[in-house]
Design a protein around this motif. Structure first.
Motif, PDB file in Angstrom:
ATOM      1  N   UNK A   1      -9.769   2.912  -1.781  1.00 20.77           N
ATOM      2  CA  UNK A   1      -9.432   2.819  -3.012  1.00 20.77           C
ATOM      3  C   UNK A   1      -7.721   2.836  -3.189  1.00 20.77           C
ATOM      4  N   UNK A   2      -7.406   1.791  -3.907  1.00 21.20           N
ATOM      5  CA  UNK A   2      -5.784   1.627  -4.110  1.00 21.20           C
ATOM      6  C   UNK A   2      -5.439   1.110  -5.362  1.00 21.20           C
TER       7      UNK A   2
ATOM      8  N   UNK B   1      -3.628   8.138   3.947  1.00 20.13           N
ATOM      9  CA  UNK B   1      -3.202   8.385   2.435  1.00 20.13           C
ATOM     10  C   UNK B   1      -1.658   7.989   2.630  1.00 20.13           C
ATOM     11  N   UNK B   2      -1.354   7.262   1.452  1.00 20.87           N
ATOM     12  CA  UNK B   2       0.203   6.727   1.228  1.00 20.87           C
ATOM     13  C   UNK B   2       0.708   7.072   0.011  1.00 20.87           C
TER      14      UNK B   2
ATOM     15  N   UNK C   1       3.399  -9.449   2.313  1.00 14.96           N
ATOM     16  CA  UNK C   1       3.424  -8.085   2.612  1.00 14.96           C
ATOM     17  C   UNK C   1       4.279  -7.724   3.686  1.00 14.96           C
ATOM     18  N   UNK C   2       4.885  -6.864   3.824  1.00 11.56           N
ATOM     19  CA  UNK C   2       5.640  -6.241   5.122  1.00 11.56           C
ATOM     20  C   UNK C   2       4.836  -5.091   5.672  1.00 11.56           C
ATOM     21  N   UNK C   3       4.850  -4.820   6.924  1.00 10.36           N
ATOM     22  CA  UNK C   3       4.172  -3.816   7.400  1.00 10.36           C
ATOM     23  C   UNK C   3       5.238  -3.304   8.496  1.00 10.36           C
TER      24      UNK C   3
ATOM     25  N   UNK D   1       0.943  -1.248  -0.025  1.00  6.98           N
ATOM     26  CA  UNK D   1       0.117   0.047   0.153  1.00  6.98           C
ATOM     27  C   UNK D   1       0.654   1.518  -0.187  1.00  6.98           C
ATOM     28  N   UNK D   2       1.817   1.317   0.420  1.00  7.71           N
ATOM     29  CA  UNK D   2       2.970   2.291   0.692  1.00  7.71           C
ATOM     30  C   UNK D   2       3.101   2.963   1.973  1.00  7.71           C
TER      31      UNK D   2
END
Length: 711
Positions: free
Chosen positions: A260-261, A231-232, A685-687, A207-208
């Motif tokens: 939304x992405x 927001x990303x 994914x990495x968070x 996602x950023x």
């Protein structure tokens, strides 16, 4: 006692303050009168007035001006969490107006605001000039707090429980990092107030990087709303929200998100989760839960939950000493890969009435249960494709009546004999099924005799042992009526149902035949507070009716051995281990759980191993280890680690590490996690997350160990 009476006599004569019904109480070592209008109190002075208390070294009261001149050090408390400390003061007799010099304002024993002068007005407003605000401990050897807010002027509105800062600068370790010309914050005594909550920096590889800034809005004394935009850098636009409301007869909460992405361009994604609990007449309660998500990957993409079957329901129930009534309507939504909601029983309804009562002339205790169940599949296809009795569009309804009874007798030598029985009648209606179409009536009965012989032994040191062998003979009978098995496909074999009349979880399948349930348990209770228990048993059948799968441990004429061990220690350690082994000591199932909770460290872990079993819709063996641990590294620092390892795939499914700093005034939480598994809809994914909270200043976080000053 004399100084108190003397002071009260002077106060009554001088009417301090003016109205008799509001007369103050004064306690002092020495009280004198100067002239006809001045009262002087010295030495350990205390004044109590309208819930307020004042402590000082010396107080001089002038009746003409109706003012107090106070020499400190002094402490003025309103009894509601606000404390004023000063070196001297000039206050009105009602303590509501005046000036305090070299003063500090302390709120809820957390936030301290220091100023050259403090002005009190109307008993509501406290104005401070040239202030420094912080909830951090300050030491003489290092007078710089971890964080502080310096402002030209601060006004505390005691009635509204608000702090207003003018020309405020936030400093970390003495360095200015943020400036605001005006700032409003709730004081620590206020539970709910409009405003921004602690922001959170979050980075997800899919996602950023972005900052999530929650905003909290009160909508009256019983409602509030929290909105959290996110927001990303990769174009993700998301808004989380939560609405809560309390009612006279219950409360509910609705939460969700709209996103939304670039993972699904052009799509609006999101979820809704609503829960509520309400009181109804006649002692009933109503529970409501709604769970819905836009697509199968949303929860994992945004790191919300790993739940893959959503459960929405409405249920009314009542529980009394000998009675339980429940009616519920449940809707399922599966987001598990490979499952089709059209062929799953996605809508079901249940009604249960269960009552316990005395056995009457035959003694013992009896029970009556009436239950209805219906479920519906959206598919209209009745075809049985693989011949296993599973149809894509099968709809089923059932009504059941069950009567059960049990009676115990104390026999010679301390043995306990029991007789128990139950009888059940079912009526099934099956639609859209090529094999079980139509109505079916079924009758089942079971009877058993049981013998227990508990042995107790006490050691000289105070430890005691309890050994209890148990033998139970069970016989089941049933009519020749086949019905589809919808609710009893998964079977557990453990110490909880070793001596049960049936081990199927639901009502569609019933354990049949003649069998003996045998077992023995041993428990040691130590006077130091720890205990050790073990249970071993198995089932011996007259005939193998092939009702159970190979992984259940119950197939064959001789079941596998059940072995369960539990260890409990007084210092927060609990370990449970359960094994299902055959005669060659090969494992069918294994489960171990360890919970360890100590002041400095803690660990919660579980291990599970289950063999493959097509009968339970498990084509591959399952073997996983899950753990969640914490360790206090040093002082205020705590390390955290979580993980999930799949031994079948020989790889980690997920892992996470984190470090947290927490003291009396600051919380810093830094976390890093990775999900390694993938599917057709979700990628690994990495968070990364970072959260900073100024404790005692508009936050609800729990404070940690306070800073210690060295002499």
């Amino acid at each position: 006692m004399r100084r108190v009476l003397r002071a009260l006599m002077f106060l009554a004569l001088m009417a301090f303050p003016a109205t008799a019904q509001d007369t103050a109480t004064l306690v002092a070592d020495r009280v004198s009168v100067s002239g006809n209008s001045t009262l002087v109190a010295e030495g350990g002075v205390q004044v109590f007035y309208r819930g307020q208390s004042l402590r000082a070294t010396r107080i001089e009261y002038d009746r003409v001006t109706d003012r107090l001149v106070i020499e400190g050090p002094l402490a003025l408390s309103d009894g509601k969490g606000t404390l004023l400390l000063a070196s001297q003061a000039d206050l009105g007799a009602d303590l509501a107006d005046g000036v305090l010099t070299s003063a500090r304002l302390v709120l809820n024993r957390q936030l301290q605001v220091a100023a050259n002068q403090i002005f009190r007005s109307g008993g509501r407003y406290t104005e401070l000039s040239n202030t420094v605000a912080s909830s951090c401990q300050v030491c003489a050897s290092n007078p710089t707090p971890l964080w502080e807010i310096r402002a030209r002027r601060v006004v505390h509105d005691q009635a509204a429980q608000q702090l207003y800062f003018e020309q405020a600068t936030l400093r970390l370790a003495g360095l200015p990092v943020f400036y605001l010309p005006r700032l409003r914050m709730p004081d620590p005594t206020l539970d709910r107030a409009d405003g921004f909550l602690a922001p959170r920096l979050r980075t997800r590889s899919n996602l950023g990087t972005g900052v999530q800034v929650p905003y909290f809005k009160t909508l009256g004394p019983s409602r509030d709303l929290t909105v959290s935009p996110y927001f990303t850098t990769k174009g993700t636009r998301s808004v989380d929200w939560r609405y809560r409301q309390a009612l006279d007869f219950g409360a509910f909460e609705v939460a969700g998100a709209v996103s939304r992405d670039r993972l699904r361009p052009g799509e609006t994604r999101g979820y809704v989760l609503a829960t509520g609990a309400f009181g109804l007449p006649q002692g009933f309660t109503l529970g409501v839960r709604v769970e819905r998500v836009s697509d199968d990957a949303y929860f994992l993409d945004y790191g919300i939950t790993e739940k893959d079957r959503l459960d929405s329901r409405i249920e009314a129930s009542r529980t009394r000493r000998n009675e339980y009534i429940s009616a519920r309507l449940v809707s399922f939504q599966s987001i598990r890969a490979g499952e089709d909601n059209a062929t799953l029983p996605s809508l079901l309804g249940d009604l249960t009435f269960h009552r316990r009562f005395s056995g009457g002339p035959i003694g013992g205790e009896a029970g009556f249960r009436f239950q209805t169940h219906s479920h519906d599949r959206r598919s209209d296809d009745p075809q049985d494709f693989d011949g296993d009795g599973q149809a894509d569009g099968r709809d089923l309804s059932r009504a059941s009546v069950r009567v059960d009874w049990r009676r115990n007798w104390i026999l010679p030598a301390g043995m306990i004999g029991s007789a128990l029985a139950e009888a059940t009648a079912d009526i099934y209606s099956v639609q859209q099924d090529a094999v079980f179409q139509g109505n079916t009536t079924r009758f089942d009965g079971a009877a058993a005799v049981e013998l227990r012989w508990p042995w107790v032994r006490a050691e000289a040191g105070g430890a005691s042992h309890v050994v209890e062998p148990v033998v139970q003979i069970v016989a089941n009978s049933r009519t020749d009526a086949d019905v589809p098995n919808e609710d009893s496909t998964l079977v557990e074999f453990d110490e909880g149902n070793l001596f049960a009349l049936g081990r199927f979880a639901g009502s569609d399948a019933r354990e049949r035949g003649v069998r003996a349930n045998v077992g023995i348990s041993w428990t040691r209770y130590d006077p130091l507070g720890w205990s050790l228990g073990a249970t071993m048993g198995r089932v011996v059948r007259a005939d193998d009716l092939r009702q159970f799968g190979p992984s259940s441990g119950l197939d064959g004429k001789l079941s596998d051995w059940l072995l369960a061990v539990q260890v409990g220690l007084p210092d927060g350690v609990l370990m449970t281990n359960r094994l299902i082994l055959d005669d060659d000591f090969d494992l069918s199932k294994a489960e171990m759980r360890l919970d360890l909770s100590r002041e400095r460290y803690g660990l919660s872990s579980s291990y599970v191993m289950v063999q493959a079993d097509p009968q339970e819709n498990r084509p591959k063996r399952t073997q996983e280890l899950v753990f969640d641990g914490r360790y206090t590294l040093a002082g205020n620092w705590t390390g955290k680690a979580t993980g999930r390892y799949d031994f079948v795939a020989n790889r980690a499914a997920s892992a996470g590490v984190g470090v947290e700093f927490r003291n009396e005034c600051l919380l810093v939480d830094l976390s890093l996690s990775r999900r390694f598994t993938s599917s057709t809809t979700v990628r690994p994914t990495t968070d990364f997350g970072l959260q900073v909270d100024l404790l005692g200043f508009g936050g609800a976080g729990k404070a940690g160990p306070a800073r210690t000053c060295r002499r």
